[in-house]
Design a protein around this motif. Sequence first.
Motif, PDB file in Angstrom:
ATOM      1  N   LEU B  41      47.168  37.113  31.149  1.00 26.98           N
ATOM      2  CA  LEU B  41      45.506  37.269  31.053  1.00 26.98           C
ATOM      3  C   LEU B  41      45.063  38.812  31.395  1.00 26.98           C
ATOM      4  CD1 LEU B  41      44.926  34.580  33.815  1.00 26.98           C
ATOM      5  CD2 LEU B  41      44.517  34.322  31.398  1.00 26.98           C
ATOM      6  N   PHE B  42      44.235  39.083  30.393  1.00 31.91           N
ATOM      7  CA  PHE B  42      43.699  40.603  30.661  1.00 31.91           C
ATOM      8  C   PHE B  42      45.118  41.549  30.405  1.00 31.91           C
ATOM      9  CE2 PHE B  42      41.448  38.251  33.612  1.00 31.91           C
ATOM     10  CZ  PHE B  42      40.485  37.940  33.041  1.00 31.91           C
ATOM     11  N   GLY B  43      46.167  40.883  29.624  1.00 30.18           N
ATOM     12  CA  GLY B  43      47.121  41.871  29.420  1.00 30.18           C
ATOM     13  C   GLY B  43      48.107  42.126  30.290  1.00 30.18           C
ATOM     14  N   LEU B  44      47.802  41.333  31.537  1.00 30.01           N
ATOM     15  CA  LEU B  44      48.732  41.295  32.662  1.00 30.01           C
ATOM     16  C   LEU B  44      49.692  39.956  32.796  1.00 30.01           C
ATOM     17  CD1 LEU B  44      46.043  42.719  35.161  1.00 30.01           C
ATOM     18  CD2 LEU B  44      47.876  43.919  33.910  1.00 30.01           C
ATOM     19  N   LYS B  45      50.742  40.148  33.114  1.00 30.15           N
ATOM     20  CA  LYS B  45      51.651  38.953  33.365  1.00 30.15           C
ATOM     21  C   LYS B  45      51.227  38.080  34.619  1.00 30.15           C
ATOM     22  CE  LYS B  45      56.331  37.069  33.320  1.00 30.15           C
ATOM     23  NZ  LYS B  45      55.858  35.831  32.247  1.00 30.15           N
ATOM     24  N   VAL B  46      50.831  36.800  34.850  1.00 26.88           N
ATOM     25  CA  VAL B  46      50.391  36.283  36.158  1.00 26.88           C
ATOM     26  C   VAL B  46      51.493  34.981  36.177  1.00 26.88           C
ATOM     27  CG1 VAL B  46      48.646  34.800  36.996  1.00 26.88           C
ATOM     28  CG2 VAL B  46      48.103  36.797  35.406  1.00 26.88           C
ATOM     29  N   CYS B  47      52.062  34.791  37.323  1.00 28.67           N
ATOM     30  CA  CYS B  47      52.973  34.004  37.614  1.00 28.67           C
ATOM     31  C   CYS B  47      52.533  33.004  38.661  1.00 28.67           C
ATOM     32  CB  CYS B  47      54.505  34.474  37.976  1.00 28.67           C
ATOM     33  SG  CYS B  47      54.986  35.577  36.638  1.00 28.67           S
ATOM     34  N   PRO B  48      51.572  32.016  38.457  1.00 28.91           N
ATOM     35  CA  PRO B  48      50.900  31.534  39.472  1.00 28.91           C
ATOM     36  C   PRO B  48      52.010  30.795  40.599  1.00 28.91           C
ATOM     37  CG  PRO B  48      49.930  31.039  37.316  1.00 28.91           C
ATOM     38  CD  PRO B  48      51.219  31.576  37.245  1.00 28.91           C
ATOM     39  N   ASP B  49      53.006  30.069  39.969  1.00 24.56           N
ATOM     40  CA  ASP B  49      53.711  29.399  40.844  1.00 24.56           C
ATOM     41  C   ASP B  49      54.570  30.315  41.785  1.00 24.56           C
ATOM     42  OD1 ASP B  49      52.702  27.037  39.820  1.00 24.56           O
ATOM     43  OD2 ASP B  49      54.511  26.120  39.151  1.00 24.56           O
ATOM     44  N   LEU B  50      55.228  31.309  41.264  1.00 19.31           N
ATOM     45  CA  LEU B  50      56.052  32.295  42.155  1.00 19.31           C
ATOM     46  C   LEU B  50      54.994  32.899  43.277  1.00 19.31           C
ATOM     47  CD1 LEU B  50      58.235  34.040  39.290  1.00 19.31           C
ATOM     48  CD2 LEU B  50      58.876  32.167  40.984  1.00 19.31           C
ATOM     49  N   ASP B  51      53.655  33.250  42.722  1.00  6.79           N
ATOM     50  CA  ASP B  51      52.932  33.913  43.673  1.00  6.79           C
ATOM     51  C   ASP B  51      52.374  32.837  44.825  1.00  6.79           C
ATOM     52  OD1 ASP B  51      52.864  36.257  42.199  1.00  6.79           O
ATOM     53  OD2 ASP B  51      51.270  36.061  41.252  1.00  6.79           O
ATOM     54  N   THR B  52      52.212  31.520  44.452  1.00  2.00           N
ATOM     55  CA  THR B  52      51.810  30.663  45.371  1.00  2.00           C
ATOM     56  C   THR B  52      52.888  30.547  46.661  1.00  2.00           C
ATOM     57  OG1 THR B  52      50.087  29.725  43.934  1.00  2.00           O
ATOM     58  CG2 THR B  52      50.982  28.179  45.900  1.00  2.00           C
ATOM     59  N   VAL B  53      53.984  30.259  46.008  1.00  2.71           N
ATOM     60  CA  VAL B  53      55.218  30.507  46.910  1.00  2.71           C
ATOM     61  C   VAL B  53      55.153  31.551  47.967  1.00  2.71           C
ATOM     62  CG1 VAL B  53      57.778  30.416  47.478  1.00  2.71           C
ATOM     63  CG2 VAL B  53      56.548  28.895  45.687  1.00  2.71           C
ATOM     64  N   MET B  54      55.287  32.930  47.259  1.00  2.81           N
ATOM     65  CA  MET B  54      55.439  34.184  47.986  1.00  2.81           C
ATOM     66  C   MET B  54      54.234  34.336  48.782  1.00  2.81           C
ATOM     67  SD  MET B  54      55.758  37.817  45.695  1.00  2.81           S
ATOM     68  CE  MET B  54      53.962  37.964  45.365  1.00  2.81           C
ATOM     69  N   TYR B  55      52.912  34.188  48.466  1.00  4.38           N
ATOM     70  CA  TYR B  55      51.708  34.190  49.358  1.00  4.38           C
ATOM     71  C   TYR B  55      51.741  33.120  50.631  1.00  4.38           C
ATOM     72  CZ  TYR B  55      49.421  37.041  45.457  1.00  4.38           C
ATOM     73  OH  TYR B  55      49.229  37.902  44.433  1.00  4.38           O
ATOM     74  N   THR B  56      52.409  31.935  50.206  1.00  5.12           N
ATOM     75  CA  THR B  56      52.202  31.053  51.154  1.00  5.12           C
ATOM     76  C   THR B  56      53.118  31.309  52.200  1.00  5.12           C
ATOM     77  OG1 THR B  56      51.580  29.479  49.768  1.00  5.12           O
ATOM     78  CG2 THR B  56      52.511  28.547  51.777  1.00  5.12           C
ATOM     79  N   LEU B  57      54.522  31.718  51.806  1.00 10.70           N
ATOM     80  CA  LEU B  57      55.604  31.881  52.733  1.00 10.70           C
ATOM     81  C   LEU B  57      55.330  33.522  53.588  1.00 10.70           C
ATOM     82  CD1 LEU B  57      58.635  30.106  51.082  1.00 10.70           C
ATOM     83  CD2 LEU B  57      56.794  29.104  52.508  1.00 10.70           C
ATOM     84  N   GLY B  58      54.499  34.104  53.022  1.00 13.69           N
ATOM     85  CA  GLY B  58      54.385  35.598  53.277  1.00 13.69           C
ATOM     86  C   GLY B  58      53.197  35.839  54.051  1.00 13.69           C
ATOM     87  N   GLY B  59      52.407  34.790  54.246  1.00 16.45           N
ATOM     88  CA  GLY B  59      50.978  34.945  55.186  1.00 16.45           C
ATOM     89  C   GLY B  59      50.114  35.233  54.454  1.00 16.45           C
ATOM     90  N   GLY B  60      50.064  35.539  52.967  1.00 14.65           N
ATOM     91  CA  GLY B  60      49.065  36.053  52.585  1.00 14.65           C
ATOM     92  C   GLY B  60      48.071  34.938  51.600  1.00 14.65           C
ATOM     93  N   ILE B  61      48.367  33.741  51.981  1.00 18.33           N
ATOM     94  CA  ILE B  61      47.698  32.739  51.091  1.00 18.33           C
ATOM     95  C   ILE B  61      46.297  32.285  51.695  1.00 18.33           C
ATOM     96  CG2 ILE B  61      48.308  30.692  52.295  1.00 18.33           C
ATOM     97  CD1 ILE B  61      48.698  31.080  48.560  1.00 18.33           C
ATOM     98  N   HIS B  62      45.432  31.991  50.705  1.00 18.59           N
ATOM     99  CA  HIS B  62      43.984  31.557  51.079  1.00 18.59           C
ATOM    100  C   HIS B  62      44.323  30.092  51.376  1.00 18.59           C
ATOM    101  CE1 HIS B  62      39.963  29.703  50.511  1.00 18.59           C
ATOM    102  NE2 HIS B  62      39.562  30.882  50.123  1.00 18.59           N
TER     103      HIS B  62
END
Lengths: 321, 321
Positions: B41-62
């Motif tokens: 998206l917008f020339g950027l690589k977005v990895c929704p599932d990896l990020d959701t795991v990373m943010y959730t376990l790392g305390g940054g998730i909404h």
Amino acid sequence: MRRIVVLSGGIGGARFLRGLQRAAPEADITVIGNTGDDIHLFGLKVCPDLDTVMYTLGGGIHEEQGWGRADETFTVKEELAAYGVGPEWFGLGDRDFATHIVRTQMIAAGYPLSAVTEALCRRWQPGVRLLPMTDDRVETHVLIDDGAGGRKAVHFQEYWVRLRASVPAHAVVPVGAEQARPAPGVLEALAEADLVLFPPSNPVVSVGTILAVPGMREGIAEAGVPVIGLSPLIGGAPVRGMADKVLAAVGVESTAAAVAQHYGSGLLDGWLVDTADRDAVTVVEADGIRCRAVPLLMTDVDAAADMARAALDLAREVRAA
Amino acid sequence: MRRIVVLSGGIGGARFLRGLQRAAPEADITVIGNTGDDIHLFGLKVCPDLDTVMYTLGGGIHEEQGWGRADETFTVKEELAAYGVGPEWFGLGDRDFATHIVRTQMIAAGYPLSAVTEALCRRWQPGVRLLPMTDDRVETHVLIDDGAGGRKAVHFQEYWVRLRASVPAHAVVPVGAEQARPAPGVLEALAEADLVLFPPSNPVVSVGTILAVPGMREGIAEAGVPVIGLSPLIGGAPVRGMADKVLAAVGVESTAAAVAQHYGSGLLDGWLVDTADRDAVTVVEADGIRCRAVPLLMTDVDAAADMARAALDLAREVRAA
């Protein structure tokens, strides 16, 4: 003098252009913007001078700062820093990031910078035709001491923003300029121009870099129209920025007269100096460049418009001579 | 059962993992994350599932939303829209943008996605080893009606986020999966595993896509350890998301029993269904898969931890059998 071409750097050029638009509302203005201080940051292509012109004329500029967007926030930058990803010394705001994301995406899709700039300007409607000096990559490097007895080249932005020009610059090199070609529309605009202006932009790293693109000086000469410049120095010091530092690197004294001589009578027909530098008038005129002393402090848009009017007056005077 | 490998999609997988960490604090957990719904998206690589795991376990998730960052702002997105640059249907926030900028910059510099993910996780410290299923590009496409009597393929995110799975999916194709190789560490983690878990992630577009990478099924089989799954369906409906829509596309009924049968006894040793689906237990066990009914609603971390304990209990039961 309907068709005006302006060779512009960032803040000084952009503010002058806003004055020119007010002074000559009917003029058809083409801006040839410096791209030598473009830089890739975080994988994104950043064009500080083009953006400063675009934001300033489009009403999006941070007025006090002179660069960047009004009402800016810095969330992306803070997050990048949290990842340990810098540089932190370059102030990219969230709104600004969007511009660089669009630009980078379009360039990756194969569009030249000139087409990208045109696309970005469709949003900003700057009221001028904004062209990058070239679609080719030119990167201004500054030669500084490496701290070990030798010298090293750093990107202009590193010298200017990170080091704040606090170390001696031994040379300023627009890397890639020799192989660069003027962007589409640049030579055509010069060929059709009634007047060419050098705003009070940096004579070395802004106007000088634009002039370093092969064909640019010839294009200006062949236009056969008045070429009028405005001194970026007042009383021997730059009004803004650190022009004196890079002037020293190219062996030019930091005076309004020396900058005119640096451009030379082969290029320049008229030169405006500040009233504080009225002594320079005879010196400059002795070199065959018509010179006038007027207030050159761009305190507001009115002041910039007065400067633009003085430049237009001087152009008429040159043409009538 | 110290070494646990979990094949995870986004929200459901991430929330289950948080429960697993609480249930088995001493466990060495490797997550094989789905990358089939990655998107540029917008020339950027977005990895929704990896990020959701990373943010959730790392305390940054909404927390309420389940994806994206807490305390998020959307300045970049609004600015992109002001340039007329979309898509607007994908909600990238400013904080999230920074992750994609870092990732894209590292990939452009030549790092594989697995190395990039490791670098991003140095900030988030998710407490698990997070591996993409592959460093190769796999993109899940969904075949839908084209409105002109034919069919067309759209990116999974377009089907899921833009269309909200509101049109029939005729097929789900993990484009590129056949040529993909498991990312470094994936097969090694499976070979050393004491237990493999399928969290209540989407059986088609999350776990199914991971299993579509050649070598993955063999790696699980050769591990020779219990493979335990949790049903993402309760009472015939997905707890979250729209799993039923893509199950229909692969000809699987939307029931806890049908999903177990879809995985099959060749792959799955144990299956947890919700207490609302206790009737499914005998059906699933008739297929040679040990099955238990426990509450599967992840209302909070405690509930997720209880589910993880039930999965660990079932694994012990399988191993003892």
